[in-house]
Enzyme design. Structure first.
Site, mmCIF file in Angstrom:
data_model
loop_
_atom_site.group_PDB
_atom_site.id
_atom_site.type_symbol
_atom_site.label_atom_id
_atom_site.label_comp_id
_atom_site.label_asym_id
_atom_site.label_seq_id
_atom_site.Cartn_x
_atom_site.Cartn_y
_atom_site.Cartn_z
ATOM 1 N N TYR A 28 1.058 -0.621 -0.358
ATOM 2 C CA TYR A 28 -0.312 -0.038 0.076
ATOM 3 C C TYR A 28 0.777 1.232 -0.124
ATOM 4 O O TYR A 28 1.356 1.187 0.602
ATOM 5 C CB TYR A 28 -0.765 -0.224 1.483
ATOM 6 C CG TYR A 28 -1.727 1.053 1.132
ATOM 7 C CD1 TYR A 28 -1.448 2.200 2.623
ATOM 8 C CD2 TYR A 28 -2.912 1.875 0.308
ATOM 9 C CE1 TYR A 28 -2.924 3.446 2.830
ATOM 10 C CE2 TYR A 28 -4.087 2.206 1.010
ATOM 11 C CZ TYR A 28 -3.402 3.207 1.788
ATOM 12 O OH TYR A 28 -4.163 4.026 1.784
ATOM 13 N N LYS A 60 5.316 10.024 8.210
ATOM 14 C CA LYS A 60 4.919 9.632 9.759
ATOM 15 C C LYS A 60 5.558 9.892 10.692
ATOM 16 O O LYS A 60 5.173 11.508 11.064
ATOM 17 C CB LYS A 60 4.565 8.146 9.928
ATOM 18 C CG LYS A 60 3.785 7.510 8.893
ATOM 19 C CD LYS A 60 3.452 6.488 8.951
ATOM 20 C CE LYS A 60 2.436 5.707 8.083
ATOM 21 N NZ LYS A 60 0.890 5.479 8.335
ATOM 22 N N ASP A 64 9.630 2.883 -1.133
ATOM 23 C CA ASP A 64 8.436 3.818 -0.444
ATOM 24 C C ASP A 64 8.676 2.885 1.239
ATOM 25 O O ASP A 64 8.328 2.279 2.060
ATOM 26 C CB ASP A 64 6.516 3.330 -0.890
ATOM 27 C CG ASP A 64 5.620 3.321 0.468
ATOM 28 O OD1 ASP A 64 4.752 4.046 0.244
ATOM 29 O OD2 ASP A 64 6.559 4.401 1.371
HETATM 30 P P1 KE4 Z 1 -0.633 8.361 3.836
HETATM 31 O O1 KE4 Z 1 -1.497 8.856 2.611
HETATM 32 O O2 KE4 Z 1 -1.794 7.630 5.047
HETATM 33 O O3 KE4 Z 1 -0.104 9.211 4.962
HETATM 34 O O4 KE4 Z 1 0.227 7.434 4.139
HETATM 35 C C1 KE4 Z 1 0.166 6.767 2.898
HETATM 36 C C2 KE4 Z 1 1.191 5.446 3.512
HETATM 37 C C3 KE4 Z 1 1.739 5.503 2.621
HETATM 38 N N1 KE4 Z 1 3.314 4.421 2.368
HETATM 39 C C4 KE4 Z 1 3.578 3.059 3.010
HETATM 40 C C5 KE4 Z 1 3.461 2.210 3.140
HETATM 41 C C6 KE4 Z 1 2.037 3.269 4.038
HETATM 42 O O5 KE4 Z 1 1.530 2.378 5.597
HETATM 43 C C7 KE4 Z 1 0.870 4.255 3.950
HETATM 44 C C8 KE4 Z 1 -0.097 4.726 5.199
HETATM 45 N N2 KE4 Z 1 -0.197 3.818 5.760
HETATM 46 C C9 KE4 Z 1 -1.795 3.496 6.633
HETATM 47 C C10 KE4 Z 1 -1.072 2.107 7.631
HETATM 48 N N3 KE4 Z 1 -0.992 1.223 7.148
HETATM 49 C C11 KE4 Z 1 -2.544 4.615 7.657
HETATM 50 C C12 KE4 Z 1 -3.416 3.945 7.892
HETATM 51 C C13 KE4 Z 1 -4.828 4.568 7.509
HETATM 52 O O6 KE4 Z 1 -4.956 4.854 6.254
HETATM 53 O O7 KE4 Z 1 -5.768 5.226 8.324
#
Ligand code: KE4
Length: 428
Positions: free
Chosen positions: A145, A268, A240
């Site tokens: 993801y 994060k 990523d």
């Molecule tokens: P955000 O757009 O949510 O800040 O980041 C996206 C993203 C990009 N790359 C990786 C490897 C990620 O894990 C994420 C987002 N992580 C999720 C948890 N697995 C966010 C939790 C959520 O979607 O509420």
């Protein structure tokens, strides 16, 4: 059984105003059933809900809370910065300091740009790779993801996988067709995609440690082959590290595996819990970005002073302590305890971990890719999740998420977690 009547009332109200009652799907407990609790406060390794129940927190707001919640250095940095203004939309010194800090920690980063989420970071990195190579096709891996931009919501993990639609509605077919999806850890599939699309692949994007289908690791030689193929074929290798960056070590997963990607994405931790994203890498690629080059990317709150100050406070705290070694030690203690109680209760569990990130799959065999992860018993996971929650331990509310340990987690929290796990596993 914890009483959560105020959370239930709040959720009923939320459902009237917010789709699914949540601002991000995975928070909704859809994968594990029941009603999500509503946080009232959090401190250190614990979060307290609006009914006064307190939980040892292994979600850590999905990664940012590496120092635990309400870490004083971060709170103080935000307070003192806010008194001078919350946003300028004008260059300011802290974004230069943060750029210097990211470069000092991650050798592959020669230039970096900040944005407001991991989604923005990966979306922008993909656009940049396409602009730099003049190619359209990208490669990702099933179960990984990278946020919710159209081209990356193809066979995606995390909430998309949890809720069962990894290919989102609303993504035009011609956009999805530009994204090729491979199984992770499949060396032959890697070789084949470059043979079949020689000269056409703009980029390969991956989580070096896929942690959005639970958590599994790259097999020996896999990352090295990927780096060789992308280099030989002129494709941009994008790591990523939104979750692994500054968590698995000062240089994230690429530091652990000795990989030099062309671009990396972060988020994060470098926002200290405030909205942040970043992407950076080779200067010859990054300099294609506006206003220097032809690839446009922008953001009203990019480099926001509060996020920069909070992120710098987090990095200062990590770098001025033995944090990463302590996270490894506490992670190892949790792993040993969980493996022992699973064995003692004869429940088939694969507890997979790297540093302070982990996932327990209810399955007989090790998990190396999404197909393996899909064989895990999610019904058993849901029962385990609620059993742990009722005993004061909050795990990620989905089999397809990773857990996170913070520097605020001590042996006391680990021992309480293991005791709770032993009690719950006996009921499964
Ligand atoms: P955000 O757009 O949510 O800040 O980041 C996206 C993203 C990009 N790359 C990786 C490897 C990620 O894990 C994420 C987002 N992580 C999720 C948890 N697995 C966010 C939790 C959520 O979607 O509420």
């Amino acid at each position: 059984m914890s009483v959560r009547s105020r959370s239930e009332a709040l959720f009923a109200e939320a459902l009237k105003h917010i789709p699914g009652g949540v601002n991000s799907p995975v928070r909704g407990f859809r994968a594990v059933g029941g009603t999500p609790f509503f946080a009232a406060s959090a401190s250190g390794a614990r979060v307290t809900d609006v009914d006064g129940n307190t939980y040892i927190d292994y979600v850590g707001t999905w990664g940012p809370a590496i120092l635990g919640h309400a870490a004083l250095p971060i709170i103080r940095a935000i307070q003192s910065t806010a008194e001078r203004g919350t946003s300028f939309g004008i260059p300011h010194a802290q974004e230069v300091t943060m750029a210097q800090r990211v470069k000092s920690l991650v050798p592959s980063v020669e230039k970096v740009r900040f944005c407001n989420s991991g989604t923005e970071a990966t979306m922008s990195a993909i656009r940049l790779a396409r602009g730099f190579t003049g190619r359209d096709l990208i490669v990702k891996f099933d179960g990984c993801y990278h946020g919710h931009s159209d081209g990356l919501l193809v066979k995606a993990g995390s909430g998309a996988l949890t809720l069962g639609y990894p290919d989102s509605a609303g993504v035009p077919a011609e956009v999805a067709r530009q994204t090729l999806v491979l199984p992770f850890n499949d060396l032959e599939a890697l070789r084949r995609v470059f043979e079949q699309h020689d000269g056409q692949l703009a980029a390969v994007i991956l989580e070096l440690v896929p942690a959005n289908a639970g958590l599994y690791l790259p097999k020996p030689g896999y990352l090295e082959l990927l780096r060789q193929l992308t280099r030989d074929h002129g494709s941009v290798l994008i790591a990523d590290e939104v979750m692994t960056g500054f968590r698995l070590g000062p240089a994230g997963a690429q530091g652990v595996f000795g990989l030099t990607p062309d671009l990396s994405c972060f988020g994060k931790i470098i926002g200290g819990g405030l909205p942040v994203g970043a992407f950076g890498g080779r200067a010859d690629i990054m300099d294609q970005l506006a206003p220097l080059g032809p690839v446009y990317q922008a953001g009203t709150l990019s480099g926001n002073p509060l996020a920069m100050a909070a992120g710098l406070a987090a990095l200062d705290a990590l770098q001025s302590s033995d944090a990463w070694n302590r996270l490894e030690a506490v992670g190892s203690e949790l792993e040993q305890g969980m493996v022992a109680v699973a064995k003692a209760t004869q429940i088939p569990m694969q507890f997979q971990r790297i540093g302070s990130m982990f996932c327990g799959y209810f399955t007989e065999d090790p998990v190396w890719n999404l197909a393996d992860a899909m064989r895990s018993d999610r019904t058993r996971f849901a029962r385990f999740f609620h059993g742990m929650l009722d005993r004061g331990v909050y795990l990620a509310p989905s089999q397809f998420e990773a857990g996170f340990i913070s520097t605020a987690h001590t042996s006391a929290e680990i021992e309480a977690t293991i005791r709770a796990a032993e009690a719950v596993l006996k009921t499964l």
